[in-house]
Design an enzyme around this catalytic site. Structure first.
Site, PDB file in Angstrom:
ATOM      1  N   PHE A   1      21.945  17.227 -12.390  1.00  0.00           N
ATOM      2  CA  PHE A   1      22.586  16.051 -11.110  1.00  0.00           C
ATOM      3  C   PHE A   1      22.553  16.209 -10.175  1.00  0.00           C
ATOM      4  O   PHE A   1      22.378  14.844  -8.922  1.00  0.00           O
ATOM      5  CB  PHE A   1      23.559  16.266 -11.821  1.00  0.00           C
TER       6      PHE A   1
ATOM      7  N   THR B   1      29.572   6.696  -8.286  1.00  0.00           N
ATOM      8  CA  THR B   1      29.875   8.099  -8.336  1.00  0.00           C
ATOM      9  C   THR B   1      29.775   8.071  -9.895  1.00  0.00           C
ATOM     10  O   THR B   1      28.814   9.611 -10.571  1.00  0.00           O
ATOM     11  CB  THR B   1      31.692   8.519  -8.421  1.00  0.00           C
TER      12      THR B   1
ATOM     13  N   TRP C   1      25.632   8.334  -9.418  1.00  0.00           N
ATOM     14  CA  TRP C   1      25.135   9.922  -8.890  1.00  0.00           C
ATOM     15  C   TRP C   1      25.267  10.830 -10.170  1.00  0.00           C
ATOM     16  O   TRP C   1      23.693  12.109  -9.918  1.00  0.00           O
ATOM     17  CB  TRP C   1      26.311  10.052  -7.877  1.00  0.00           C
ATOM     18  N   HIS C   2      25.780  11.145 -10.761  1.00  0.00           N
ATOM     19  CA  HIS C   2      25.457  11.955 -11.874  1.00  0.00           C
ATOM     20  C   HIS C   2      24.213  12.009 -13.300  1.00  0.00           C
ATOM     21  O   HIS C   2      23.754  12.325 -13.439  1.00  0.00           O
ATOM     22  CB  HIS C   2      27.033  12.001 -12.712  1.00  0.00           C
ATOM     23  N   GLY C   3      23.778  10.590 -12.936  1.00  0.00           N
ATOM     24  CA  GLY C   3      22.823  10.158 -14.005  1.00  0.00           C
ATOM     25  C   GLY C   3      23.017   8.873 -13.574  1.00  0.00           C
ATOM     26  O   GLY C   3      23.569   7.873 -13.713  1.00  0.00           O
TER      27      GLY C   3
END
Length: 444
Positions: free
Chosen positions: A444, A299, A302-304
């Site tokens: 993102f 998680t 996934w954002h960066g």
């Protein structure tokens, strides 16, 4: 092109709706697909290859979904594996390869993977019409930042949908409410966070440091919640029911509850396609915590690709793990204590998310407790409280969901539309005056 832009509000949306409703029903899918391509192409004028990548991803998804649905045994699993590798490969390439991110790739990639996985496990049958698969991935209301929609949730609407006047008006209400949250709240609250960055974290006072992360917490909520409402509203206006993405998460008493209310479609994606396939909580407590660690690490990533996102994911894993030991149950029973706990924890978690320079993150954490740095500007807290205090209060009030309940309880449509037209006018003015920051989740 973004929903909160003059190009979209004054040109694209009216033009699209006019043509969409003038056409017979059998041509509306084609109309929606064409305008979705225009929508995405406008936003990728400098990188036309990104549009090609989106269209190829749709074609690949159709072909692999077709093969998965028609084959059995090892070949079927191989088709699923190859399809998932193709989609996730591009996502990893752009996130970790130091290249500009194609707009929306994180969202349409997860939709593509969910389609292949659902066909493989029999949750949906493979789609025989390639344009339906293409429309599923490219549909502009949810293309850029979700909500992450499963094929089975909207499949029937591709073949037949009814666009009623009541649904259209309710969709317009939802869209305008989201627009107001984005332009009139999120963008204004974002000004305080920008000012603190301009001052320098080492130079802010303790009260201003706390006020800053509260402002960012409200900004990211109303930014993404506003976008999600606009997406859901647009869907209603053209006959689709897109999934709800937020359920007033700032009312949560635990971080576990928070992530059941925040970005719901992302959380459910990781639950259904990562956590449960890994075994979930069915293989003992130790394995459950390992599965949770994997999910929260992914998680974060996934954002960066920056370290702060991984740290943020691990921080959430640690907090939720501790809550599962029994503290979470106690906080849910003593809700006043749970709200106090989350009032402190939510801003701290978003601080880790927001600051990608670990050195600067350490400085900011120090300023929260009065360690390090020098308060250069005397009375900085009072100055910015006078400037942004009203928006902080309004933001905290709207985060409870009470004003929304009051609005929808108003039975006189005329009164509701007076309010919404005022929101529209204020938003258009704000956009015209340059108060229109990009949506935070576009990166993102």
């Amino acid at each position: 092109m973004v929903f909160s832009s003059l190009e979209f509000l004054l040109w694209f949306l009216p033009f699209f709706l006019g043509i969409y409703y003038l056409l017979p029903g059998k041509y509306r899918n084609l109309c929606l697909f064409a305008f979705s391509i225009v929508f995405y192409a406008y936003g990728t004028l400098q990188q036309p290859a990104y549009l090609l990548l989106l269209l190829i991803s749709a074609a690949v998804n159709y072909v692999f979904g077709h093969q998965i649905g028609r084959t059995q045994g090892k070949k079927r699993r191989a088709m699923l594996t190859l399809g998932v590798i193709y989609h996730l490969g591009w996502l990893v390439f752009f996130k970790f390869g130091n290249f500009p991110m194609p707009v929306g790739i994180s969202f349409y990639t997860f939709q593509a993977v969910s389609y292949l996985a659902d066909v493989y496990r029999g949750a949906v049958t493979f789609e025989k019409k390639p344009w339906h698969v293409g429309l599923y991935l490219t549909m502009f209301p949810q293309l850029i930042s979700g909500p992450i929609t499963r094929f089975g949730q909207i499949r029937e609407k591709f073949s037949e949908r009814v666009c009623t006047r009541k649904a259209f008006l309710r969709g317009m209400e939802t869209f305008l409410m989201g627009l107001g949250f984005k332009v009139l709240l999120a963008n204004r609250l974002g000004g305080l966070w920008k000012n603190i960055g301009g001052i320098g974290y080492e130079s802010v006072s303790v009260p201003l440091a706390w006020m800053g992360i509260v402002a960012y917490s409200l900004q990211i909520y109303f930014d993404f919640y506003g976008y999600s409402l606009m997406a859901v509203g647009l869907g209603k206006m053209i006959g689709f029911s897109l999934p709800v993405n937020f359920r007033h998460p700032y009312l949560s008493c635990t971080m576990t509850e928070f992530w059941r209310r925040w970005h719901i479609t992302l959380g459910s994606w990781f639950r259904d396609y990562v956590y449960i396939p890994l075994g979930g909580n069915r293989k003992g407590r130790s394995r459950m915590y390992l599965n949770m660690l994997i999910v929260w690490s992914l998680t974060g990533l996934w954002h960066g690709a920056d370290w702060n996102f991984l740290i943020w994911g691990l921080f959430l894993f640690a907090v939720i793990s501790v809550e599962k030991l029994g503290i979470g149950r106690y906080l849910n029973e003593k809700r006043w204590l749970g709200h106090l706990y989350m009032f402190l924890l939510i801003p701290l978690s978003w601080l880790i998310f927001a600051v990608n320079d670990l050195g600067q993150l350490g400085i900011y954490l120090g300023r929260l407790v009065g360690i390090g740095g020098v308060n250069v500007f005397a009375g900085d807290f009072v100055k910015y409280l006078q400037q942004y205090g009203v928006f902080l209060v309004i933001g905290l009030l709207f985060a409870t969901g009470i004003p929304e309940k009051i609005f929808f309880a108003i039975r006189r449509q005329g009164v509701r539309w007076v309010i919404l037209l005022a929101v529209l006018a204020g938003s258009l003015y704000g956009i015209y005056m340059g108060m229109n920051d990009p949506f935070l989740y576009f990166q993102f």
